[in-house]
Design an enzyme around this catalytic site. Structure first.
Site, PDB file in Angstrom:
ATOM      1  N   TYR A   1       0.955  -1.207  -0.009  1.00  9.64           N
ATOM      2  CA  TYR A   1      -0.126  -0.060  -0.108  1.00  9.64           C
ATOM      3  C   TYR A   1       0.795   1.480   0.073  1.00  9.64           C
ATOM      4  O   TYR A   1       1.879   1.418   0.798  1.00  9.64           O
ATOM      5  CB  TYR A   1      -0.950  -0.082   1.282  1.00  9.64           C
ATOM      6  CG  TYR A   1      -2.532  -0.191   0.836  1.00  9.64           C
ATOM      7  CD1 TYR A   1      -2.975   1.021  -0.069  1.00  9.64           C
ATOM      8  CD2 TYR A   1      -3.027  -1.032   1.119  1.00  9.64           C
ATOM      9  CE1 TYR A   1      -4.088   1.037  -0.271  1.00  9.64           C
ATOM     10  CE2 TYR A   1      -4.522  -1.167   0.735  1.00  9.64           C
ATOM     11  CZ  TYR A   1      -4.999   0.138   0.026  1.00  9.64           C
ATOM     12  OH  TYR A   1      -6.255   0.083  -0.502  1.00  9.64           O
TER      13      TYR A   1
ATOM     14  N   GLU B   1      -0.591   4.798  -0.751  1.00  8.77           N
ATOM     15  CA  GLU B   1      -0.976   6.492  -0.955  1.00  8.77           C
ATOM     16  C   GLU B   1      -0.236   7.375  -0.844  1.00  8.77           C
ATOM     17  O   GLU B   1       0.562   7.542   0.206  1.00  8.77           O
ATOM     18  CB  GLU B   1      -2.291   6.151   0.057  1.00  8.77           C
ATOM     19  CG  GLU B   1      -3.357   5.205   0.051  1.00  8.77           C
ATOM     20  CD  GLU B   1      -4.648   5.301   0.797  1.00  8.77           C
ATOM     21  OE1 GLU B   1      -4.330   6.060   1.808  1.00  8.77           O
ATOM     22  OE2 GLU B   1      -5.617   4.830   0.659  1.00  8.77           O
TER      23      GLU B   1
ATOM     24  N   ASP C   1      -6.347  13.831 -25.383  1.00  7.00           N
ATOM     25  CA  ASP C   1      -6.450  12.514 -24.868  1.00  7.00           C
ATOM     26  C   ASP C   1      -5.738  11.699 -25.889  1.00  7.00           C
ATOM     27  O   ASP C   1      -6.426  11.571 -27.283  1.00  7.00           O
ATOM     28  CB  ASP C   1      -7.911  12.130 -24.776  1.00  7.00           C
ATOM     29  CG  ASP C   1      -8.069  10.886 -24.299  1.00  7.00           C
ATOM     30  OD1 ASP C   1      -7.124   9.907 -24.288  1.00  7.00           O
ATOM     31  OD2 ASP C   1      -9.378  10.299 -23.891  1.00  7.00           O
TER      32      ASP C   1
ATOM     33  N   THR D   1      -3.850   6.066 -22.366  1.00  9.65           N
ATOM     34  CA  THR D   1      -3.572   4.836 -21.596  1.00  9.65           C
ATOM     35  C   THR D   1      -2.303   4.444 -21.840  1.00  9.65           C
ATOM     36  O   THR D   1      -1.521   4.872 -22.779  1.00  9.65           O
ATOM     37  CB  THR D   1      -4.537   3.929 -22.390  1.00  9.65           C
ATOM     38  OG1 THR D   1      -4.283   4.108 -23.807  1.00  9.65           O
ATOM     39  CG2 THR D   1      -6.159   4.222 -22.082  1.00  9.65           C
TER      40      THR D   1
ATOM     41  N   LYS E   1      -2.369   0.779 -24.979  1.00  8.87           N
ATOM     42  CA  LYS E   1      -2.768   0.567 -26.555  1.00  8.87           C
ATOM     43  C   LYS E   1      -1.383   0.603 -27.331  1.00  8.87           C
ATOM     44  O   LYS E   1      -0.698  -0.260 -27.384  1.00  8.87           O
ATOM     45  CB  LYS E   1      -3.458   1.562 -26.850  1.00  8.87           C
ATOM     46  CG  LYS E   1      -5.145   1.511 -25.980  1.00  8.87           C
ATOM     47  CD  LYS E   1      -6.025   2.608 -26.385  1.00  8.87           C
ATOM     48  CE  LYS E   1      -7.420   2.345 -25.337  1.00  8.87           C
ATOM     49  NZ  LYS E   1      -8.500   3.343 -25.413  1.00  8.87           N
TER      50      LYS E   1
ATOM     51  N   ARG F   1      -1.988  -2.532 -18.530  1.00  8.63           N
ATOM     52  CA  ARG F   1      -3.426  -1.832 -18.648  1.00  8.63           C
ATOM     53  C   ARG F   1      -3.369  -0.690 -17.679  1.00  8.63           C
ATOM     54  O   ARG F   1      -3.378  -0.886 -16.454  1.00  8.63           O
ATOM     55  CB  ARG F   1      -4.580  -2.653 -18.205  1.00  8.63           C
ATOM     56  CG  ARG F   1      -5.982  -2.287 -18.559  1.00  8.63           C
ATOM     57  CD  ARG F   1      -6.814  -3.786 -18.883  1.00  8.63           C
ATOM     58  NE  ARG F   1      -6.167  -4.139 -20.156  1.00  8.63           N
ATOM     59  CZ  ARG F   1      -7.054  -3.750 -21.283  1.00  8.63           C
ATOM     60  NH1 ARG F   1      -7.840  -2.787 -21.279  1.00  8.63           N
ATOM     61  NH2 ARG F   1      -6.563  -4.356 -22.402  1.00  8.63           N
TER      62      ARG F   1
HETATM   63  C1  LIG Z   1      -9.277   3.806 -24.784  1.00 11.99           C
HETATM   64  C2  LIG Z   1      -9.521   5.337 -24.348  1.00 11.99           C
HETATM   65  C3  LIG Z   1      -9.859   5.701 -23.093  1.00 11.99           C
HETATM   66  C4  LIG Z   1     -10.002   4.963 -21.846  1.00 11.99           C
HETATM   67  O1  LIG Z   1      -9.384   3.772 -21.605  1.00 11.99           O
HETATM   68  P1  LIG Z   1      -9.821   2.863 -20.471  1.00 11.99           P
HETATM   69  O2  LIG Z   1      -8.550   2.394 -20.033  1.00 11.99           O
HETATM   70  O3  LIG Z   1     -10.582   1.529 -21.224  1.00 11.99           O
HETATM   71  O4  LIG Z   1     -10.614   3.569 -19.310  1.00 11.99           O
HETATM   72  C5  LIG Z   1      -9.697   6.873 -22.996  1.00 11.99           C
HETATM   73  N1  LIG Z   1      -9.691   7.765 -24.054  1.00 11.99           N
HETATM   74  C6  LIG Z   1      -9.487   7.382 -25.072  1.00 11.99           C
HETATM   75  C7  LIG Z   1      -9.647   8.425 -26.342  1.00 11.99           C
HETATM   76  C8  LIG Z   1      -9.522   6.036 -25.382  1.00 11.99           C
HETATM   77  O5  LIG Z   1      -9.379   5.576 -26.468  1.00 11.99           O
END
Ligand SMILES: *Cc1c(COP(=O)(O)O)cnc(C)c1O
Length: 417
Positions: A51, A53, A203, A229, A232, A238
């Protein structure tokens, strides 16, 4: 996994079956990838027991000297990778990262400008059932009907009319480059009108790996805050990170913890550090170059077979295919037929789709995962042929079985990492 096999044969068998599915299939879901063994090992480590935090040097629990080193390494590497002033590596995933960004910069009810969800925006960019749509007044901008690219003059017109508190640029299904600089200029123009800062938020969840590799332009020099993220194109565990200018560091850190989350996932953050280390190597740039080459080759091979690609092609790792307009097959039917032959994709709305979200006109394809397995442009010709054969023969069980066999023997030639 010998311990798991003994202790819990049920879950062990499920994992083994999923591993087999991944090995034998062609993965074209644009948001997926295969992590390295090194990343997997860090994720499966004893760091999950801790933990911690708080942040390095400022924890609410004892015994964090070593965890601090792991988190600091993740931060340092991410800063180097993106040329960032500040990085928070604790967000558990993309959506909670975005929640923290909104919380750091906005008050409920504030206006946010974002790409329309049915034209490539993400759930967390204002879906009515998501916190973003529930808490904030999201105003959409659109792609041009003809070019199917974001019309920046239109974005400017809407921004000057609506005077949003934040402009959000980012997508889950948009195949073209983003004009980051222009977004920033528009935000500054709105700021002059309102006499206060209009925040810029990018994003880059889908394209972070291609940006880290220096292959497509980065918003980091222009934007106040950037989220991504890590699982990807970045090919890590993840999770997510938030990148920001130094002046927003405190607000972002406070919004992540204690604003949105409790204890960080230290095993995942260590795995993020491993993935960032991999992404800093020259081999990752080579990977990114191939991802884009493969996407262009796959789009071209599908066009040759009579499929209309939205906006006429792709600048990144993904493409949208108008299967309904091209062949009279719906997105749902296409997804099902491809699943039967072992090709994973997702149905997707196309811009100004005449059909409904649950059975739209399009499908979305991406090359990050198959490129990790070592495929090159010439293999995209084969993949396009499999796709076409599955779609054309969607009602013939016998023919689909034949394609499925070919897909499996093709896939087995390209091992997982
Ligand atoms: C995949 C994605 C997310 C969210 O990701 P999670 O990990 O599934 O919550 C946020 N913004 C965009 C543009 C994405 O493609």
């Amino acid at each position: 996994m010998k311990n798991l096999k003994k202790a819990d044969p049920q879950i062990y068998t499920i994992i083994k079956r999923e591993e087999k599915r991944q090995k034998e299939g062609i993965e074209l879901i644009a948001s997926e990838n295969y992590v390295s063994k090194a990343v997997l090992e860090a994720m499966g480590s004893v760091l999950t027991n801790k933990y911690s935090e708080g942040y390095p040097g400022k924890r609410y629990y004892g015994g964090n000297e070593i965890i601090d080193q792991a988190e600091s390494l993740a931060i340092e590497r991410a800063k180097k990778l993106f040329g960032a002033e500040h990085v928070n590596v604790q967000p558990l995933s993309g959506s909670p990262a975005n929640l923290a960004v909104y919380m750091a910069l906005l008050k409920p009810g504030d206006k946010v400008l974002g790409l329309s969800l049915d034209q490539g925006g993400h759930l967390s960019h204002g879906h009515p059932l998501n916190f973003s749509g529930l808490l904030y007044a999201i105003i959409p901008y659109f792609v041009d009907k003809k070019t199917e690219r974001i019309n920046m003059d239109e974005v400017e017109k809407i921004a000057l009319r609506e005077k949003p508190k934040m402009i959000l640029a980012g997508f889950s299904a948009y195949p073209r480059s983003m004009e980051w600089k222009r977004f920033k200029q528009i935000a500054d123009k709105v700021g002059v009108l309102t006499g206060s800062l209009t925040y810029t938020f990018a994003d880059i969840a889908h394209i972070a790996g291609l940006i880290a590799a220096g292959l497509i332009e980065s918003p980091v020099p222009y934007f106040d805050v950037v989220s991504t993220t890590t699982h990807k194109t970045l090919r890590g565990p993840r999770g997510a990170i938030i990148i920001c200018k130094a002046e927003f560091a405190k607000a972002i850190d406070r919004a992540v913890f204690p604003g949105v989350q409790g204890g960080p996932h230290d095993h995942i953050n260590a795995a993020k550090a491993v993935a960032f280390g991999e992404a800093l190597k020259p081999s990752f740039k080579k990977y990114g170059v191939q991802v884009i080459k493969n996407a262009k080759a796959l789009a071209g091979a599908l066009q040759k077979r009579g499929y209309r690609i939205i906006s006429g092609g792709t600048d990144n790792h993904l493409m949208l295919v108008d299967v309904f307009g091209s062949k009279g097959i719906t997105g749902k039917e296409a997804e099902h037929a491809l699943e039967l032959v072992g090709i994973s994709i997702n149905k997707n709305m196309i811009p100004y789709d005449p059909r409904k979200p649950l059975d739209p006109s399009g499908i979305r394809l991406g090359t990050p995962a198959i490129t990790t397995r070592g495929t090159k442009e010439k293999h995209m010709e084969t993949v396009a042929e499999f796709i076409d054969q599955a779609l054309v023969n969607k009602d013939s069980e016998v023919k689909l079985k034949k394609v499925a066999k070919q897909v499996k023997s093709f896939s087995l030639k390209f091992p997982l990492p």
